[in-house]
Scaffold this motif. Structure first.
Motif, PDB file in Angstrom:
ATOM      1  N   VAL A   9       9.299   4.881  37.383  1.00 37.54           N
ATOM      2  CA  VAL A   9       8.925   4.088  38.561  1.00 37.54           C
ATOM      3  C   VAL A   9       9.354   4.838  39.824  1.00 37.54           C
ATOM      4  CG1 VAL A   9       9.394   1.950  39.849  1.00 37.54           C
ATOM      5  CG2 VAL A   9       8.917   1.868  37.394  1.00 37.54           C
ATOM      6  N   ARG A  10       8.435   4.934  40.781  1.00 38.26           N
ATOM      7  CA  ARG A  10       8.711   5.662  42.032  1.00 38.26           C
ATOM      8  C   ARG A  10       9.912   5.083  42.754  1.00 38.26           C
ATOM      9  NH1 ARG A  10       2.790   4.999  43.238  1.00 38.26           N
ATOM     10  NH2 ARG A  10       1.945   6.431  41.698  1.00 38.26           N
ATOM     11  N   GLY A  11      10.737   5.978  43.257  1.00 41.01           N
ATOM     12  CA  GLY A  11      11.911   5.559  44.013  1.00 41.01           C
ATOM     13  C   GLY A  11      13.159   5.409  43.156  1.00 41.01           C
ATOM     14  N   GLU A  12      12.993   5.378  41.846  1.00 41.48           N
ATOM     15  CA  GLU A  12      14.158   5.252  40.957  1.00 41.48           C
ATOM     16  C   GLU A  12      14.773   6.636  40.733  1.00 41.48           C
ATOM     17  OE1 GLU A  12      15.353   2.401  39.755  1.00 41.48           O
ATOM     18  OE2 GLU A  12      13.731   1.129  40.528  1.00 41.48           O
ATOM     19  N   PRO A  13      16.072   6.703  40.398  1.00 39.42           N
ATOM     20  CA  PRO A  13      16.720   8.011  40.210  1.00 39.42           C
ATOM     21  C   PRO A  13      15.998   8.898  39.190  1.00 39.42           C
ATOM     22  CG  PRO A  13      18.373   6.266  40.284  1.00 39.42           C
ATOM     23  CD  PRO A  13      17.025   5.584  40.313  1.00 39.42           C
ATOM     24  N   GLY A  14      15.508   8.326  38.113  1.00 45.98           N
ATOM     25  CA  GLY A  14      14.860   9.121  37.077  1.00 45.98           C
ATOM     26  C   GLY A  14      13.539   9.738  37.520  1.00 45.98           C
ATOM     27  N   HIS A  15      12.936   9.159  38.536  1.00 45.35           N
ATOM     28  CA  HIS A  15      11.642   9.648  39.012  1.00 45.35           C
ATOM     29  C   HIS A  15      11.792  10.918  39.849  1.00 45.35           C
ATOM     30  CE1 HIS A  15       8.098   9.479  41.819  1.00 45.35           C
ATOM     31  NE2 HIS A  15       7.479   9.271  40.666  1.00 45.35           N
ATOM     32  N   ALA A  16      13.010  11.168  40.317  1.00 51.86           N
ATOM     33  CA  ALA A  16      13.238  12.303  41.227  1.00 51.86           C
ATOM     34  C   ALA A  16      13.095  13.635  40.504  1.00 51.86           C
ATOM     35  CB  ALA A  16      14.635  12.199  41.814  1.00 51.86           C
ATOM     36  N   ILE A  17      12.701  14.636  41.267  1.00 52.92           N
ATOM     37  CA  ILE A  17      12.687  16.010  40.759  1.00 52.92           C
ATOM     38  C   ILE A  17      14.138  16.459  40.576  1.00 52.92           C
ATOM     39  CG2 ILE A  17      12.089  18.386  41.436  1.00 52.92           C
ATOM     40  CD1 ILE A  17       9.542  17.075  42.729  1.00 52.92           C
ATOM     41  N   VAL A  18      14.402  17.247  39.533  1.00 54.17           N
ATOM     42  CA  VAL A  18      15.790  17.661  39.275  1.00 54.17           C
ATOM     43  C   VAL A  18      16.342  18.390  40.501  1.00 54.17           C
ATOM     44  CG1 VAL A  18      15.514  17.746  36.765  1.00 54.17           C
ATOM     45  CG2 VAL A  18      15.080  19.806  38.115  1.00 54.17           C
ATOM     46  N   PRO A  19      17.626  18.207  40.801  1.00 56.19           N
ATOM     47  CA  PRO A  19      18.176  18.715  42.059  1.00 56.19           C
ATOM     48  C   PRO A  19      17.987  20.224  42.252  1.00 56.19           C
ATOM     49  CG  PRO A  19      19.844  17.472  40.825  1.00 56.19           C
ATOM     50  CD  PRO A  19      18.597  17.442  40.013  1.00 56.19           C
ATOM     51  N   GLU A  20      18.047  20.983  41.154  1.00 53.85           N
ATOM     52  CA  GLU A  20      17.912  22.455  41.268  1.00 53.85           C
ATOM     53  C   GLU A  20      16.547  22.860  41.815  1.00 53.85           C
ATOM     54  OE1 GLU A  20      18.781  20.604  38.650  1.00 53.85           O
ATOM     55  OE2 GLU A  20      19.956  21.736  37.196  1.00 53.85           O
ATOM     56  N   LEU A  21      15.546  21.976  41.678  1.00 56.38           N
ATOM     57  CA  LEU A  21      14.168  22.315  42.072  1.00 56.38           C
ATOM     58  C   LEU A  21      13.682  21.407  43.198  1.00 56.38           C
ATOM     59  CD1 LEU A  21      12.697  22.629  38.448  1.00 56.38           C
ATOM     60  CD2 LEU A  21      13.741  24.417  39.842  1.00 56.38           C
TER      61      LEU A  21
END
Ligand code: C5J
Length: 220
Positions: free
Chosen positions: A106-118
């Motif tokens: 789901v958009r906006g949730e932590p899991g939806h984010a691109i991994v921090p390294e990228l």
């Protein structure tokens, strides 16, 4: 034109008309506790390509060439998630269910984010897509037209699902596509191998593949 050693024959890359598309390098696919793992997959294979994808992104940024990121996911009401997608199979968590990284896919949730390294830079395009292909129900075609892009270098996950679907969509729209072999991965090694083979079969019926080092050396 930059000649990149590739299969099934060298890929002619026009600087200024080439963009990198990094597909779905999201925590939901790459980290434990997300959508990928809920489907029964071991995410370690996908984590392993993060450094290669970072090198590829760095190469494009160093040349001032466009980097476009995609994210698969749905609005919080799941209005853009077909019932078939949510209900298929028997995952441990369904799309929209609360999980260790927030509501799955789901958009906006932590899991939806691109991994921090990228993580995308603030001026890079991020395409949110509800499907597997990056052109379906998105602004990608318009963004590429606006930038005058004719060639796409493609990376990300998973090779046989969102990456292959996007590459086929792009190929049908007339883009010349190169998939970077070690900057894409699947939960299933045999599916990755088969996808690379079918892309470059029949004279490059979907496009080209090349290792990252070949692209780095060619671009210099
Ligand atoms: C999947 C994707 N595999 N990004 N999504 O469901 O390939």
């Amino acid at each position: 034109m930059i000649a990149v050693p590739a299969s099934p024959f060298p890929y002619a890359l026009p600087p200024g008309r080439t963009a990198l598309v990094v597909i779905d390098m999201q925590r939901d696919f790459v980290e434990p506790g997300g959508f990928g793992e809920s489907l029964g997959n071991d995410v370690a294979r996908l984590q392993a390509i993060v450094p290669a994808v970072a090198r590829l992104i760095a190469l494009f940024r160093s040349q001032g060439w466009p980097v476009i990121h995609t994210r698969e996911g749905h609005d919080p009401a799941l209005s853009d998630c077909p019932r078939s997608k949510r209900e298929r199979g028997s995952p441990s968590l369904r799309i929209g269910d609360p999980g260790p990284m927030g509501r799955v896919l789901v958009r906006g949730e932590p899991g939806h984010a691109i991994v921090p390294e990228l993580a995308p830079l603030s001026d890079e395009i991020v395409i949110d897509k509800p499907g597997k292909g990056s052109f379906y129900a998105t602004t990608l075609a318009g963004e590429l037209a606006r930038l005058g892009i004719t060639h796409l270098v493609i990376a990300g996950v998973t090779t046989e699902v969102c990456v292959q679907t996007t590459m086929r969509e792009a190929n049908d729209r007339g883009f010349e596509c190169l998939l970077v072999e070690d900057a894409t991965e699947s939960y299933f090694p045999e599916f990755k191998a088969a996808t690379l083979a079918m892309i470059r079969a029949q004279g490059g019926i979907v496009g080209w593949t090349a290792p990252l080092a070949a692209l780095e050396t060619a671009v210099g």
